[in-house]
Write a protein that holds these residues in place. Structure first.
Motif, short mmCIF file in Angstrom:
data_model
loop_
_atom_site.label_atom_id
_atom_site.label_comp_id
_atom_site.label_asym_id
_atom_site.label_seq_id
_atom_site.Cartn_x
_atom_site.Cartn_y
_atom_site.Cartn_z
N GLN A 59 -0.23 -14.85 -2.61
CA GLN A 59 -0.46 -13.85 -3.66
C GLN A 59 -2.27 -14.67 -4.18
O GLN A 59 -2.47 -14.91 -5.21
CB GLN A 59 -0.08 -14.99 -5.26
N VAL A 60 -2.84 -13.89 -3.52
CA VAL A 60 -4.18 -14.69 -4.38
C VAL A 60 -5.02 -13.49 -4.56
O VAL A 60 -5.05 -12.27 -4.12
CB VAL A 60 -5.12 -14.86 -2.76
N VAL A 92 -6.09 -5.49 -3.38
CA VAL A 92 -4.66 -4.03 -3.50
C VAL A 92 -3.79 -4.34 -4.68
O VAL A 92 -3.76 -5.87 -4.92
CB VAL A 92 -3.34 -4.36 -2.11
N THR A 93 -2.81 -3.15 -5.37
CA THR A 93 -3.05 -4.04 -6.84
C THR A 93 -1.25 -4.48 -6.20
O THR A 93 -0.58 -4.07 -6.12
CB THR A 93 -2.07 -2.46 -8.06
N ALA A 94 -0.76 -5.19 -7.10
CA ALA A 94 0.00 -5.70 -7.22
C ALA A 94 1.50 -5.52 -7.69
O ALA A 94 1.18 -4.61 -9.06
CB ALA A 94 0.09 -7.46 -8.28
N ALA A 95 2.37 -5.14 -6.48
CA ALA A 95 3.59 -4.82 -6.93
C ALA A 95 4.62 -5.39 -8.17
O ALA A 95 4.65 -4.10 -9.13
CB ALA A 95 4.73 -4.35 -5.97
N GLN A 96 4.10 -6.58 -8.46
CA GLN A 96 4.95 -7.07 -9.92
C GLN A 96 4.71 -6.86 -11.25
O GLN A 96 4.40 -6.63 -12.25
CB GLN A 96 5.07 -8.61 -9.66
N ASP A 97 3.20 -7.05 -10.82
CA ASP A 97 1.60 -6.83 -12.25
C ASP A 97 0.82 -6.14 -12.10
O ASP A 97 -0.12 -6.51 -11.20
CB ASP A 97 1.47 -8.66 -12.26
N ARG A 98 0.93 -4.80 -12.06
CA ARG A 98 0.00 -3.87 -11.47
C ARG A 98 -1.24 -3.91 -12.17
O ARG A 98 -2.36 -3.61 -12.17
CB ARG A 98 0.44 -2.05 -12.83
N ARG A 99 -1.44 -5.34 -13.56
CA ARG A 99 -2.77 -5.37 -14.05
C ARG A 99 -3.64 -6.46 -13.07
O ARG A 99 -4.70 -6.83 -12.68
CB ARG A 99 -2.77 -5.70 -14.96
#
Length: 139
Positions: A59-60, A92-99
């Motif tokens: 999760q970089v 890529v945009t994180a699924a858990q936190d789109r920010r």
């Protein structure tokens, strides 16, 4: 007066050890910068790839890269954009936190980093006795 002279002599040894240690570090950094450049990377790009590859989990984020390179998040974002343009990372945009954007190495950068890291490890093994001696002098 004698105490001051003894103190000065002691400090002179410390200054010499610190100076020698910083010189050795700078020589290694120059080695690293030159090898990164031979592979088309800036030192900061090489360092970013190392930070991504060495991250404790997959999760970089931009924030992680900024922290590891001791730069501002907006600078890390620009660096990642340049690495992406070179085909060295994906973003890529994180699924858990789109920010948040998650950064990963591409197969191209993994191969490049493996070659660079092998050379760096060889150099560190070569320099180990010198660094050990310098660190001992600082004790």
């Amino acid at each position: 007066m004698r105490t001051l002279m003894a103190e000065d002599a002691s400090l002179a040894v410390d200054y010499a050890a610190l100076s020698d240690f910083r010189h050795a570090l700078r020589c290694f950094l120059l080695f690293s910068e030159e090898h990164a450049a031979e592979h088309g990377l800036t030192p900061q790009q090489h360092q970013a790839l190392l930070a991504i590859r060495g991250a404790p989990d997959a999760q970089v984020t931009i924030g992680f890269i900024a922290e590891r390179l001791v730069i501002k998040p907006h600078s890390a974002s620009g660096l990642v954009d340049r690495l992406r343009a070179l085909g060295l990372v994906t973003r890529v945009t994180a699924a858990q936190d789109r920010r948040q954007a998650l950064i990963a190495l591409t197969p191209l950068s993994r191969a490049l980093l493996a070659r660079l890291s092998a050379t760096h490890q060889e150099e560190l093994r070569r320099l180990r006795p010198m660094f050990t001696a310098l660190l001992t002098r600082l004790d």
